[in-house]
Design an enzyme around this catalytic site. Structure first.
Site, PDB file in Angstrom:
ATOM      1  N   ARG A  40       0.900  -1.195   0.133  1.00  0.00           N
ATOM      2  CA  ARG A  40      -0.012   0.061   0.116  1.00  0.00           C
ATOM      3  C   ARG A  40       0.918   1.285   0.098  1.00  0.00           C
ATOM      4  O   ARG A  40       0.156   2.444   0.196  1.00  0.00           O
ATOM      5  CB  ARG A  40      -1.070   0.178   1.097  1.00  0.00           C
ATOM      6  CG  ARG A  40      -2.169  -1.036   1.214  1.00  0.00           C
ATOM      7  CD  ARG A  40      -3.276  -0.896   2.204  1.00  0.00           C
ATOM      8  NE  ARG A  40      -2.866  -0.950   3.591  1.00  0.00           N
ATOM      9  CZ  ARG A  40      -3.746  -0.597   4.617  1.00  0.00           C
ATOM     10  NH1 ARG A  40      -4.799  -0.774   4.252  1.00  0.00           N
ATOM     11  NH2 ARG A  40      -3.433  -0.779   5.867  1.00  0.00           N
ATOM     12  N   ASP A  41       2.092   1.193  -0.154  1.00  0.00           N
ATOM     13  CA  ASP A  41       2.851   2.510  -0.271  1.00  0.00           C
ATOM     14  C   ASP A  41       4.427   2.260  -1.028  1.00  0.00           C
ATOM     15  O   ASP A  41       5.284   2.504  -0.515  1.00  0.00           O
ATOM     16  CB  ASP A  41       3.356   2.671   1.223  1.00  0.00           C
ATOM     17  CG  ASP A  41       3.875   4.095   1.402  1.00  0.00           C
ATOM     18  OD1 ASP A  41       3.286   5.111   0.419  1.00  0.00           O
ATOM     19  OD2 ASP A  41       4.407   4.504   2.435  1.00  0.00           O
ATOM     20  N   ILE A  42       4.003   1.471  -1.961  1.00  0.00           N
ATOM     21  CA  ILE A  42       5.109   1.481  -3.060  1.00  0.00           C
ATOM     22  C   ILE A  42       5.433   2.992  -3.613  1.00  0.00           C
ATOM     23  O   ILE A  42       4.816   3.548  -4.451  1.00  0.00           O
ATOM     24  CB  ILE A  42       4.804   0.295  -4.231  1.00  0.00           C
ATOM     25  CG1 ILE A  42       4.582  -1.095  -3.423  1.00  0.00           C
ATOM     26  CG2 ILE A  42       6.018   0.246  -5.363  1.00  0.00           C
ATOM     27  CD1 ILE A  42       5.887  -1.394  -2.853  1.00  0.00           C
TER      28      ILE A  42
END
Length: 339
Positions: free
Chosen positions: A69-71
């Site tokens: 969820r935070d690439i």
């Protein structure tokens, strides 16, 4: 622990007036810092290799039920030997467990969040692929696909703006890589590759040579005769294989006869290749020269020497055109058909 070479797993964790996690000490730097330090985009082959390695780490995480969820570039570490590692699973979601995060909660870094992340937290693996698509776009072009100066503008652009195709900003990008990157950035999750495994397969396919006819540029469907120009191929045809540059990963079969070829056949997006670049003579051997006299602005080099006259080429002969490097694959020739 994910247990994949492209994921930084913790060594240990403990509590001491707080929760602490111990990670290995790495030597290198995060991708965000390296992007800021570079004045030019990364070449397509290097970008594809890096994205494929990161996708491998994501596949392993997804297979175990974790969505990162935070690439983003700041969460991809490059070791000194160039190996990427995914950092910071701090806001990762385990889709196999019930979450206490409200489904309407927005989680992530807005410039890299998938459009669906702005309206809900219970996203699937395709949200990670979107973030990886943003990273890929930045590697290929040096710019963000959906920029914004405020949170409101970022949110609006993420949900409506169609990015400029990478190839329009960097013509050296092969069309197949441009297509993969564009689909990763689809606003609709259904428009993206269905999984990290699918993405890896698509990226691997971009490195498999496309076989074309050198005379006309058409893809080869019949090893005996080109369906585009109707020229015949010898029983053991010569091949010109491009190994570096914008035309990389293309292989050209050389039909019998005397003809000219250039940008249209070799790499339409590479303006440094002239429309009339190569003169080819194939019959009782293979001979190559510059197609024009005086030679084109970026003359053809054969084993480092200008090809101002027809030169007999053999297996392993190196051909250079602008930023493209190729090698001849075939049996040794005998006499020049130009004569």
């Amino acid at each position: 622990r994910i247990g994949h070479p492209a994921v930084l797993d913790p060594l240990d964790s403990f509590t001491d007036n707080g929760w602490f996690t111990v990670f290995p000490l790495l030597s290198g730097g995060d991708l965000e810092s390296k992007l800021k330090a570079k004045s030019m985009p990364m070449c397509a082959n290097d970008s594809t290799k890096l994205i494929r390695q990161v996708a491998g780490g994501l596949r392993s995480a997804h297979d175990q039920g974790f969505i990162h969820r935070d690439i983003k570039p700041a969460n991809i570490f490059l070791t000194d030997d160039g190996k990427p590692m995914i950092l910071d699973f701090g806001i990762a979601r385990n889709i196999r467990e019930q979450t206490l995060t409200p489904s309407s909660c927005v989680i992530g870094s807005p410039p890299y969040m998938a459009p669906e992340q702005f309206s809900r937290a219970d996203v699937d693996a395709r949200a990670d692929l979107y973030g990886l698509g943003v990273v890929m776009y930045m590697l290929l072009t040096g710019t963000h696909p959906r920029p914004g100066s405020t949170d409101e503008e970022i949110t609006r652009n993420a949900q409506s703006l169609i990015p400029t195709p990478p190839k329009q900003l960097n013509p050296a990008i092969p069309s197949r890589i441009d297509d993969v990157c564009t689909r990763l950035l689809s606003i609709d999750p259904n428009g993206r590759p269905g999984s990290a495994t699918c993405l890896i397969q698509e990226l691997e396919s971009t490195t498999k040579p496309v076989v074309r006819c050198l005379a006309c540029g058409h893809r080869i469907k019949n090893a005996q005769r080109c369906s585009g120009c109707n020229r015949e191929f010898p029983s053991k045809p010569y091949r010109l294989e491009f190994i570096d540059g914008p035309a990389a990963n293309q292989s050209f079969l050389i039909p019998d006869g005397v003809f000219e070829c250039g940008r249209y056949q070799l790499c339409p997006g590479d303006l440094r290749i002239s429309r009339r670049q190569l003169g080819i003579g194939c019959g009782n051997g293979l001979w190559i020269r510059n197609a024009t006299n005086p030679p084109p602005p970026n003359p053809t080099l054969i084993n480092g020497l200008p090809a101002n006259e027809s030169i007999l080429v053999t297996e392993g002969t190196k051909i250079s055109i602008a930023d493209n490097d190729a090698v001849v694959r075939a049996a040794p020739p005998k006499s020049s058909p130009f004569n």
